[in-house]
Scaffold this active site. Structure first.
Site, PDB file in Angstrom:
ATOM      1  N   GLU A 128       0.202  -1.499   0.340  1.00 26.34           N
ATOM      2  CA  GLU A 128      -0.267  -0.343  -0.123  1.00 26.34           C
ATOM      3  C   GLU A 128       0.987   1.012  -0.246  1.00 26.34           C
ATOM      4  O   GLU A 128       0.538   2.814  -0.832  1.00 26.34           O
ATOM      5  CB  GLU A 128      -1.274  -0.112   1.688  1.00 26.34           C
ATOM      6  CG  GLU A 128      -1.934  -0.960   1.040  1.00 26.34           C
ATOM      7  CD  GLU A 128      -2.939  -0.770   0.263  1.00 26.34           C
ATOM      8  OE1 GLU A 128      -2.611  -0.290  -0.813  1.00 26.34           O
ATOM      9  OE2 GLU A 128      -4.084  -1.851  -0.004  1.00 26.34           O
ATOM     10  N   THR A 184      -6.297   7.138  -4.160  1.00 25.02           N
ATOM     11  CA  THR A 184      -6.280   8.011  -2.662  1.00 25.02           C
ATOM     12  C   THR A 184      -5.355   8.411  -1.583  1.00 25.02           C
ATOM     13  O   THR A 184      -5.463   8.964  -0.423  1.00 25.02           O
ATOM     14  CB  THR A 184      -5.732   5.810  -1.928  1.00 25.02           C
ATOM     15  OG1 THR A 184      -6.324   4.774  -3.189  1.00 25.02           O
ATOM     16  CG2 THR A 184      -5.253   5.389  -0.583  1.00 25.02           C
TER      17      THR A 184
END
Length: 311
Positions: A128, A184
């Site tokens: 991530e 994101t």
């Protein structure tokens, strides 16, 4: 060379007020990561993919956690990683998390490392970080564990599976004509730096209601729990159609609805009391009112990451 093939499912994080805490794995999509490896004097990693994702080691959500894991274990090897993307990118469905989860699970099995699932989450978080700049744990935790999970701690990593005692299905409204670069990262930049004590209390009530609803099997508690006064509101410009879709979902007796992760996909939980057809029909029309083409995916809760030998 030895080879392992791992499959990890898509996920929806946050689930209302559970920002960076709660996440749900579902069968809507999945990624597959195949890893071939053999011991060498130096660590060498190569990546190939069936999509346009970066193949640079430190920018790829599958290869970067593998690199960190092998370095920490002191393992030198030639490693070939093949990423077969099935989870669409940038739509709030845990795309980078699925690849990261599959990769660490495959490498763990390949080298007989016997890591715990918490350890797998810890390393998958590097995936991530590689893609979004933020090592958030919720999506990778769901893809590794399956079901619905709560991230209790990140230092050390501790994830708890939430017992689900209510049967439900999942509808996902997935926009197919929206592409937001570095979505994101942008979504996190939209978060407020301060929140009111009133909103904090409301969100705390929601997250406790949702967890208790799952555990006790009480529909009304789950419905009350799928609300958020902070993150969803701050990010509303990313998915302006969401309030109307949520309202019509409740109108046709869905259990509840929320934004899937950072959006723009929308998650709706349904059961036998829900008029799914009406929600789908009017939800797709609502998307079009905002010049968004939505595909509706029906799904169920998914299990955790699966690993097998390559054949």
């Amino acid at each position: 060379m030895e080879c392992r093939r791992a499959k990890a499912y898509s996920s929806s994080a946050n689930l209302g007020s559970g920002f960076d805490i709660l996440s749900m794995a579902h069968t809507a999509f999945y990624d597959i990561v195949e890893i071939e490896a053999e011991y060498r004097k130096e660590l060498n990693i190569t990546v190939e993919a069936n999509s346009s994702i970066p193949t640079e080691i430190e920018k790829n959500s599958a290869s970067y956690p593998v690199k960190k894991l092998l370095e920490d274990m002191g393992i030198s090897a030639s490693v070939k990683i093949k990423v077969i993307k099935g989870v669409p990118e940038g739509l709030g469905l845990g795309s980078s998390g699925a690849s990261a989860a599959a990769a660490v699970a495959a490498i763990n099995d390949l080298f007989n490392l016997n890591l715990s699932r918490n350890d797998l989450v810890k390393y998958a978080m590097y995936g991530e970080a590689a893609v979004t700049g933020s090592p958030h744990p919720d999506n990778v935790a769901a893809s590794i564990y399956g079901g619905v999970v709560s991230v209790i701690s990140t230092n050390p990593v501790k994830v708890v599976e939430i017992p689900i005692n209510y049967t439900f299905d999942i509808l996902l409204f997935v926009p197919i004509n929206i592409k937001i670069g570095e979505k994101t990262k942008k979504a996190r930049e939209m978060l407020p730096k301060m929140v009111s004590i009133n909103d904090y209390v409301l969100n705390s009530r929601s997250i406790s209601s949702l967890i208790l609803g799952f555990v006790k099997g009480e529909r009304d508690l789950i419905r009350l729990g799928l609300n958020d006064e902070i993150v969803e509101k701050a990010r509303l410009p990313l998915f302006p159609y969401y309030p109307k879709i949520k309202n019509l979902a409740l109108k046709y007796n869905a259990i509840g609805a929320c934004v899937s992760g950072a959006g723009p996909s929308i998650l709706v939980l349904t059961d036998k009391m829900t008029d799914e057809n009406k929600i789908i029909e009017e939800g797709v029309k609502t998307c079009k009112e905002f010049n968004v083409e939505c595909k509706v995916i029906k799904a169920k809760l998914a299990g955790g990451v699966l690993v097998e030998r390559c054949y």
